[in-house]
Every structure is written in structure tokens, then in C-alpha cells.
Scaffold this motif. Structure first.
Motif, short mmCIF file in Angstrom:
data_model
loop_
_atom_site.label_atom_id
_atom_site.label_comp_id
_atom_site.label_asym_id
_atom_site.label_seq_id
_atom_site.Cartn_x
_atom_site.Cartn_y
_atom_site.Cartn_z
N LEU A 126 -51.46 -10.43 8.72
CA LEU A 126 -52.65 -9.69 9.18
C LEU A 126 -53.67 -10.63 9.83
O LEU A 126 -54.20 -10.35 10.91
N THR A 163 -52.26 -6.61 12.26
CA THR A 163 -52.83 -5.85 11.14
C THR A 163 -51.88 -4.73 10.73
O THR A 163 -51.66 -4.49 9.53
N GLY A 199 -50.01 -4.72 7.17
CA GLY A 199 -50.25 -3.57 6.29
C GLY A 199 -48.97 -2.91 5.86
O GLY A 199 -48.80 -2.53 4.68
#
Length: 554
Positions: free
Chosen positions: A422, A503, A507
Motif C-alpha cells: 500500500l 492501495t 487492501g
């Protein structure tokens, strides 16, 4: 006053006899009109427990040599893939084709990298490790010689496919060999060395490729691989013994005559010169077991459906999904390095290659540390469960909480890996100082392979009889998802930017990792037992059909 000593009557001499228990004999003292006599009666022989055979008869030094050779072989596939990347622009100019067309050689390599182990892994579980190692490495050496001497674009595509088939065939074998020679209580540490080789390859290959391409030209890449693999093959054929437990059990049963190494010949000679009935009995037993195994050995037709059936199992699917996501994240960390580092920091090919070294160091440390941690946790849980731990003998893991032993510490490296992925995108998009991405590469290089090693150990424990097949299944999933991820990463970056692209990836890794660990520990033992029951039912049906067939023939 001392208690009276119990007495027994001697019916023949009509005398009192005092029986005293004294190890290692029972002494009977008789008192009569004759002088006192002492008669020593040997004790009844006590049944001795039959000594169980060790998990493997290979010596410590031989096991270290096998580990070294297996870890080295696991380098060839990732090195062949990544060493090629610095030469793409040069090859496009040489063949007068576009970058898109030259990238087809990369795509071809990745497709065969996913498919080839499905065939070779199944064959290695049936015929043995040595024949498949020798076959795949011979293909690999021949392909490298062809690539170093060819001058045609079509030949490049075909030979890259052959190169991938040969090198990726060894991927399914390294972990299988570790399962052959290491009991479950110490297996994770052994597997970590093979995994370290697989993770080390992508990190060091770009550096080697950049240096060779810049100073010696693109053909030097393939000559380098030819020399390395040829040297390995020359060492492997005479010195590395067969380890497949379906062929040699713990190493005490000789393999096929054409499949013997120098070690096998020396071991057989030691048995033959031994003297005494015990050695003769042992040799007869070895011959009987050899004949029994020989009746089961046959030329196997590769069946990729076995690999696909493994992937379809519930207790395997989630673990393979997480492993594939982590591998995709690992490669997505490396994909933007050449272009971004060249644009932001103005680095040349050699400098860019050196930037992969922190990931290389982290990969080695992370995988080895994870292996030691898993071995320690296995013994700890075995102690809590009152399960005997044998470092020299195998274990019955059917009723052992192997999921907890292997997955208990997985959340930590998975969480750190997702955070590194991330943050990676935002670090690159912010054009920070060089220290930030290098530190992230080291941490990601340590945690991602560590998490993958934990899952690889669990998968092999789930399929101890077919470790090469389950490794091929993992490789198929990893390569397929990694190829898709690296193919679309630039499209996603162009659409949402570097920060949001990574990201999303980080995630997904974090969420899926949490679900996979929770489900594996909670439902894994039940799913595994259901699979055992299905397999036992299938075996009983086969035996019944075989018995009915024999009755009909009679």
C-alpha cells in the motif's frame, strides 16, 4: 524386627527355599540337610519394542548437499525470467520489431512457467525425482544453447518456451525433495532454503542481466545460463541420490538400476560386504521391498488433472489464493523499478539492478526465519497436544492441528506485506529520497516470502504423498495470477495513479489474508478430514473392483 522372608517348598528335596529377586537373575537359596546351595534362574526374556526405521537414512552431510542442490535448482526459473528483462530494448532493435512483439517472448515464458510443472510434478511423484530433474535440466541446457546461437525472432519465441519448460520443471521438485528427506517437525526449515532460492532469483537476476547486457551483449545472458545449468547437471547426475519415498522409501531401498547415483552404488556395496545373519536378513528384506516397489513402478503418463483436482479442494483453495496474491504483490513491487528509478533518480541499468539487492537480502532472511519459527511452533503445539515429536521418524498428521501450527503466525507477515504494498505506490508517486523505497523493498522482501513459506509448508503437509503435484498446483496459481497482475498494472496505474493502484492491491492482500487464516484454522481440519475420508472410500472401491476382476478371471 525385620518382616519374615517368604519361603517356598522344594518338592524334590523337601527343603525351604528363599526366593530373592535380584537383577539380572532370580537367586533361589535352598536350606536342607545338604549344605546350602544357590541356584541361579535366568529371568524370562522381556519383549523388546521393535525399533522403528528412521525417516531417512541419509547422513547429515548428504542431506546438506541435497538441500544445497535443491535450493540452487530453484534459482533457474526466476533467474531465467528476470535476467532477460534488461535486454528487451536491445533485442527489439536487433530483430527490428516493436516492444509489444518482443514482450511476447516474456508472455510465452510465463505461460509455460505455469503449465510445465503440472506435467513434470505428477511424473516426479510416480517415477522419481532424478529422472525428471535430469530431463528438465537437459531441455533447459539445450534451449539456452539455442537461444545463444539463434538469430531469428520465431526461433526466439520457440526456444524461450522450451527454456521455460525446462527451468520451471525444477520448481515442482525442490519442495518435494525436502518433503522426502525431512520429517514434519523439521520440514519447514528445509523448505525455507528452497523458497529462499526462488525469492533470491528475481532480486539478483536484473543486476546480472544489466551487467552482462551492457558489457558483453545479449547473447552472454544465455551463455551464462548454459554454463551455470550445465555445471549443475554435471554435478547432479553422479552425486545426488534418488529421494522419492514411493521409489526408495527412506533411502534404504535401491532405485531402478538406470537411476542410481554414486551414493546408491556405495550404499549397496556396504550392504553386500556386511557379514552375519542379521545383515543377510536385512538384505533379503531390502530385496523383497525392492521387488514390491518395482511392481508398482511404470512409465507414467503425465496427468495434469491431478494438479487441477488439488486446486479444487476447499482446504487448499484459500491458501493458494493468498499465496498467489502475495506473489503478485511481490512482482508488482519490482515491475515499476526500472522505469520509475530511471525517471526519478536518473539511474542506468547497473544502478537499477543494484536497487534489487535489499529485496534479495530480505527474501533470504525472511524465508529462513519463517522456517525456523514454523519448526519451533510445530514442536510447541505437539507438546501442548501430547503428540510425540520425532525428528528422525515420520508423523501421523491426520489428527494433528497442522493448520494451527503453520498458520498461527501468518497474520503478522501478511499484514506487514499488505502495508508495504500500500505504501509503495504513494512513496513512488511522491518521488521521495532513495532510502524510502529501498527500506520498503527490504521489509517487503522479508515479509512476503516469509508468509509464502508458511503456506507452502502447510500445503506439503496436506499432501505428503504427492508434494511435487501440490507444488505444481501452487505454481500454476501463482504464475497465472502474477501474469495477469503484471499485465494490467500499468493500465491501472494510468487510470488511478500509482498510489491508489497499490492501495487496492495491498487492501486485497490484507483482507483475503485475514479471511484465509481464520477459515484455515477454524475449518481446515474438518475439510482435511473430509478429504481423507473421500480418498479412503475411493481406495476401497478400487480394491473391491480389483478383487472382483481377479475373481472373474479365476
Amino acid at each position: 524386627m525385620a518382616p519374615p522372608t517368604p519361603t517356598a517348598k522344594d518338592p524334590e528335596k523337601n527343603s525351604d527355599c528363599i526366593v530373592q529377586d535380584a537383577a539380572p537373575v532370580v537367586t533361589t537359596t535352598c536350606t536342607s540337610t545338604n549344605p546350602m546351595t544357590t541356584i541361579s534362574i535366568p529371568p524370562e526374556p522381556q519383549p523388546q519394542e521393535e525399533e522403528e526405521e528412521p525417516y531417512t537414512i541419509f547422513s547429515r552431510h548428504l542431506k546438506l548437499f541435497i538441500i544445497l542442490m535443491s535450493a540452487t535448482s530453484s534459482l533457474f526459473s526466476p533467474v531465467s525470467s528476470m535476467i532477460y528483462l534488461p535486454a528487451l530494448d536491445v533485442l527489439a532493435d536487433y530483430y527490428h520489431v516493436s516492444i509489444t512483439r518482443i514482450n511476447l517472448s516474456v508472455t510465452t515464458y510465463m505461460i509455460l512457467q505455469a503449465l510445465a510443472p503440472m506435467f513434470f510434478g505428477d511424473m516426479a511423484d510416480q517415477l522419481g525425482r532424478r529422472p525428471i530433474y535430469i530431463t528438465t535440466l537437459t531441455i533447459y541446457v539445450a534451449a539456452n544453447i539455442g537461444l545463444a546461437t539463434q538469430s531469428d525472432y520465431g526461433a526466439l519465441l520457440v526456444l524461450r518456451a522450451l527454456q521455460s519448460s525446462g527451468s520451471s520443471g525444477t520448481v515442482a521438485l525442490g519442495n518435494a525433495v525436502m518433503a522426502d528427506i525431512a520429517a514434519p517437525a523439521e520440514r519447514s526449515g528445509y523448505i525455507s532454503y528452497v523458497q529462499a532460492g526462488m525469492m533470491l532469483g528475481p532480486a539478483i537476476a536484473p543486476t546480472i542481466g544489466g551487467v552482462l547486457t551492457q558489457f558483453l551483449g545479449w547473447r552472454a545472458l544465455f551463455w551464462f545460463l548454459t554454463i551455470a545449468s550445465g555445471t549443475y547437471l554435471v554435478l547432479y547426475i553422479p552425486f545426488v541420490p534418488e529421494t522419492c519415498r514411493k521409489i526408495v522409501e527412506n533411502g534404504s531401498i535401491p532405485p531402478q538400476d538406470w537411476n542410481r547415483s554414486i551414493w546408491n552404488a556405495r550404499f549397496d556395496r556396504k550392504i553386500k560386504v556386511s557379514e552375519g545373519a542379521e545383515h543377510e536378513s536385512h538384505e533379503n528384506l531390502r530385496k523383497a521391498r525392492k521387488n514390491e516397489l518395482a511392481g508398482k513402478r511404470s512409465l507414467a503418463i503425465p496427468n495434469p488433472l491431478r494438479t487441477l483436482r488439488v486446486i479444487a479442494e476447499k482446504d487448499v483453495a484459500l491458501t493458494m489464493l493468498l499465496t498467489s496474491l502475495l506473489t503478485t504483490g511481490f512482482y508488482m513491487l519490482m515491475v515499476p523499478i526500472p522505469s520509475v528509478f530511471a525517471d526519478v533518480y536518473g539511474f542506468n541499468q547497473i544502478q537499477i539492478g543494484l536497487c534489487y539487492l535489499p529485496m534479495s537480502a530480505g527474501s533470504v532472511l525472511g524465508t529462513i526465519a519463517a522456517g525456523k519459527l514454523l519448526d519451533w511452533n510445530f514442536r510447541r503445539i505437539a507438546h501442548l497436544e501430547n503428540h510425540p515429536v520425532h525428528l528422525r521418524r515420520g508423523h501421523d498428521l491426520r489428527h494433528f492441528p497442522i493448520e494451527r501450527a503453520r498458520l498461527q503466525y501468518l497474520p503478522l507477515p501478511t499484514l506487514i506485506s499488505s502495508l508495504v504494498i500500500l505504501v509503495w505506490g504513494w512513496t513512488l508517486s511522491s518521488h521521495t529520497s532513495l532510502a524510502a523505497p529501498l527500506v520498503l523493498l527490504f521489509i517487503g522482501g522479508a515479509c512476503i516470502p516469509a508468509a509464502m513459506n508458511m503456506q507452502q509448508a502447510l500445503l506439503i503437509d496436506m499432501y505428503p504423498q504427492s508434494p511435487a503435484t501440490v507444488t505444481a498446483a501452487v505454481n500454476l496459481c501463482r504464475c497465472a495470477l502474477s501474469a495477469g497482475g503484471t499485465a494490467i498494472v500499468q493500465v491501472v496505474v494510468d487510470g488511478v495513479g500509482l498510489g491508489w493502484c497499490y492501495t487496492i492491491v495491498g487492501g486485497v492482500v490484507g483482507v483475503v489474508g485475514g479471511i484465509a487464516v481464520w477459515a484455515g484454522i477454524k475449518f481446515g481440519p474438518r475439510w482435511r478430514e473430509e478429504r481423507f475420508v473421500r480418498e479412503e472410500t475411493r481406495q476401497r472401491e478400487k480394491e473391491r473392483e480389483r478383487g472382483e476382476g481377479d475373481s472373474n478371471e479365476g
